[in-house]
Design a protein around this motif. Sequence first.
Motif, mmCIF file in Angstrom:
data_model
loop_
_atom_site.group_PDB
_atom_site.id
_atom_site.type_symbol
_atom_site.label_atom_id
_atom_site.label_comp_id
_atom_site.label_asym_id
_atom_site.label_seq_id
_atom_site.Cartn_x
_atom_site.Cartn_y
_atom_site.Cartn_z
ATOM 1 N N PRO A 19 70.173 64.489 31.672
ATOM 2 C CA PRO A 19 69.856 63.214 32.550
ATOM 3 C C PRO A 19 69.248 63.332 33.982
ATOM 4 O O PRO A 19 68.259 62.780 34.237
ATOM 5 C CB PRO A 19 71.287 62.771 32.713
ATOM 6 C CG PRO A 19 71.899 63.226 31.366
ATOM 7 C CD PRO A 19 71.596 64.618 31.307
ATOM 8 N N GLU A 20 69.724 64.313 34.789
ATOM 9 C CA GLU A 20 69.049 64.620 36.166
ATOM 10 C C GLU A 20 67.727 64.918 36.243
ATOM 11 O O GLU A 20 66.962 64.478 36.666
ATOM 12 C CB GLU A 20 70.039 65.530 36.922
ATOM 13 C CG GLU A 20 71.541 64.691 37.228
ATOM 14 C CD GLU A 20 72.308 65.446 38.156
ATOM 15 O OE1 GLU A 20 71.687 66.551 38.665
ATOM 16 O OE2 GLU A 20 73.264 65.418 38.544
ATOM 17 N N GLU B 188 65.605 64.827 33.685
ATOM 18 C CA GLU B 188 64.731 63.811 32.887
ATOM 19 C C GLU B 188 64.445 62.646 33.691
ATOM 20 O O GLU B 188 63.201 62.187 33.840
ATOM 21 C CB GLU B 188 65.730 63.243 31.703
ATOM 22 C CG GLU B 188 65.919 64.033 30.388
ATOM 23 C CD GLU B 188 66.986 63.832 29.717
ATOM 24 O OE1 GLU B 188 67.333 64.659 28.726
ATOM 25 O OE2 GLU B 188 67.708 62.772 29.939
ATOM 26 N N ALA B 189 65.328 62.235 34.867
ATOM 27 C CA ALA B 189 65.315 61.256 35.930
ATOM 28 C C ALA B 189 64.005 61.692 36.992
ATOM 29 O O ALA B 189 63.110 60.816 37.140
ATOM 30 C CB ALA B 189 66.579 60.921 36.616
ATOM 31 N N VAL B 190 63.857 62.820 37.144
ATOM 32 C CA VAL B 190 62.828 63.438 38.074
ATOM 33 C C VAL B 190 61.783 63.562 37.440
ATOM 34 O O VAL B 190 60.714 63.095 38.008
ATOM 35 C CB VAL B 190 63.525 64.854 38.509
ATOM 36 C CG1 VAL B 190 62.318 65.531 39.239
ATOM 37 C CG2 VAL B 190 64.666 64.835 39.410
ATOM 38 N N VAL C 99 60.359 61.623 35.154
ATOM 39 C CA VAL C 99 60.217 60.269 34.897
ATOM 40 C C VAL C 99 59.750 59.518 36.350
ATOM 41 O O VAL C 99 58.549 58.814 36.304
ATOM 42 C CB VAL C 99 61.322 59.316 34.309
ATOM 43 C CG1 VAL C 99 60.717 57.788 34.267
ATOM 44 C CG2 VAL C 99 61.432 59.393 32.785
ATOM 45 N N GLU C 100 60.525 59.983 37.397
ATOM 46 C CA GLU C 100 60.356 59.303 38.614
ATOM 47 C C GLU C 100 58.990 59.877 39.172
ATOM 48 O O GLU C 100 58.360 59.178 40.127
ATOM 49 C CB GLU C 100 61.541 59.511 39.679
ATOM 50 C CG GLU C 100 62.804 58.559 39.111
ATOM 51 C CD GLU C 100 63.782 59.275 39.926
ATOM 52 O OE1 GLU C 100 63.859 60.073 40.824
ATOM 53 O OE2 GLU C 100 65.019 58.714 39.709
ATOM 54 N N PRO D 152 61.359 55.991 29.083
ATOM 55 C CA PRO D 152 62.807 56.783 28.432
ATOM 56 C C PRO D 152 63.469 55.970 27.517
ATOM 57 O O PRO D 152 63.765 54.930 28.103
ATOM 58 C CB PRO D 152 63.298 57.368 29.712
ATOM 59 C CG PRO D 152 62.761 56.421 30.931
ATOM 60 C CD PRO D 152 61.479 55.960 30.339
ATOM 61 N N GLN E 42 67.861 61.818 25.267
ATOM 62 C CA GLN E 42 66.524 60.904 25.499
ATOM 63 C C GLN E 42 65.417 61.129 24.920
ATOM 64 O O GLN E 42 65.103 62.360 24.645
ATOM 65 C CB GLN E 42 66.456 60.405 27.021
ATOM 66 C CG GLN E 42 67.617 59.835 27.698
ATOM 67 C CD GLN E 42 66.984 59.266 28.980
ATOM 68 O OE1 GLN E 42 66.638 57.973 29.097
ATOM 69 N NE2 GLN E 42 66.816 60.191 30.037
ATOM 70 N N ILE F 135 61.372 60.640 25.370
ATOM 71 C CA ILE F 135 60.561 60.067 26.587
ATOM 72 C C ILE F 135 59.192 60.601 26.186
ATOM 73 O O ILE F 135 58.841 61.629 25.965
ATOM 74 C CB ILE F 135 60.619 60.929 27.911
ATOM 75 C CG1 ILE F 135 62.318 60.766 28.304
ATOM 76 C CG2 ILE F 135 59.825 60.263 29.079
ATOM 77 C CD1 ILE F 135 62.862 61.626 29.386
ATOM 78 N N GLU G 70 71.731 50.472 24.613
ATOM 79 C CA GLU G 70 70.724 50.177 25.545
ATOM 80 C C GLU G 70 70.954 48.764 25.876
ATOM 81 O O GLU G 70 70.969 47.903 25.005
ATOM 82 C CB GLU G 70 69.500 50.663 25.201
ATOM 83 C CG GLU G 70 69.154 52.020 25.152
ATOM 84 C CD GLU G 70 67.853 52.191 24.938
ATOM 85 O OE1 GLU G 70 67.318 52.123 23.922
ATOM 86 O OE2 GLU G 70 66.939 52.823 25.869
#
Length: 270
Positions: free
Chosen positions: A82-83, A85-87, A89-90, A97, A218, A220, A269
């Motif tokens: 998750p962490e 993946e967040a980076v 996308v950001e 995602p 996830q 993406i 979701e």
Amino acid sequence: MLKLFKPLLILALLTFGSMVQAQTTLRLATTTSTYNSGLLDYLLPVYEAASGIQVQVISVGTGAALRLGQDGDVDLVMTHAPEAEAVFVEAGHGVLPRALMYNDFVLVGPASDPASLKTAGDVDSAFKQIVQQGSIFVSRGDESGTHMKELELWEQAGQSLPFDGYRSVGQGMGRVLSLADEMEGYTLTDRGTWLAMKSRLDSVLVFEGDEQLFNPYQVILVNPDRHAHVAYDQAKAFADWLVSPEGQELIDSFQVEGEQLFFASAENES
């Protein structure tokens, strides 16, 4: 003759172009857990038969999968960190995602269980006991989602790396399970790969159930604004299918030796 040939040539080129369009290969970078467990071998034939699109699977660790997406070498990724993946996308490398499914991590090791993990009260205690007992622990060491989770758990347990029994091997989950089995050591694995491989190993499951071992996945899409060549529409269609009722039902129905390996989560979701 020449006048007849030219229209035929144009028709042939148009027909060939249509065939190429119909035979589009979609590139998916995903984790070794979705591949080793057999999940993709179960899902993809259904989608390919319905869509006519062949999904080319590149099975690597999550870190490598996200780098492939960042470089535009694949059309979408399916990962479980998750962490990271967040980076991804950001930073604008990935778009749309969506939660897909989850399973959990477990600790496996020798049946003799020298570090007494079967009686550990929580995962922090389990990791501490491995070090205190001087047991072997085999790490993937490959920047995969499992490796990232493992490093997080060592840190949470207050344990410094490496220690005497720590073996970082830079291999995928299946190979790591085999090596841990040969070394009579412990390792952290996703439950899916463990269930798919346990009949070939002497290792046993020694610790499970801590909420810190939750393992979400996830899907993406690679950002087409960064990489115009990616097959965005086809990738979105595939991702839409994965989170659709049909895709989610198939994920839930996948079993190995009578046990469900993954649990669909798209319906959760908001």
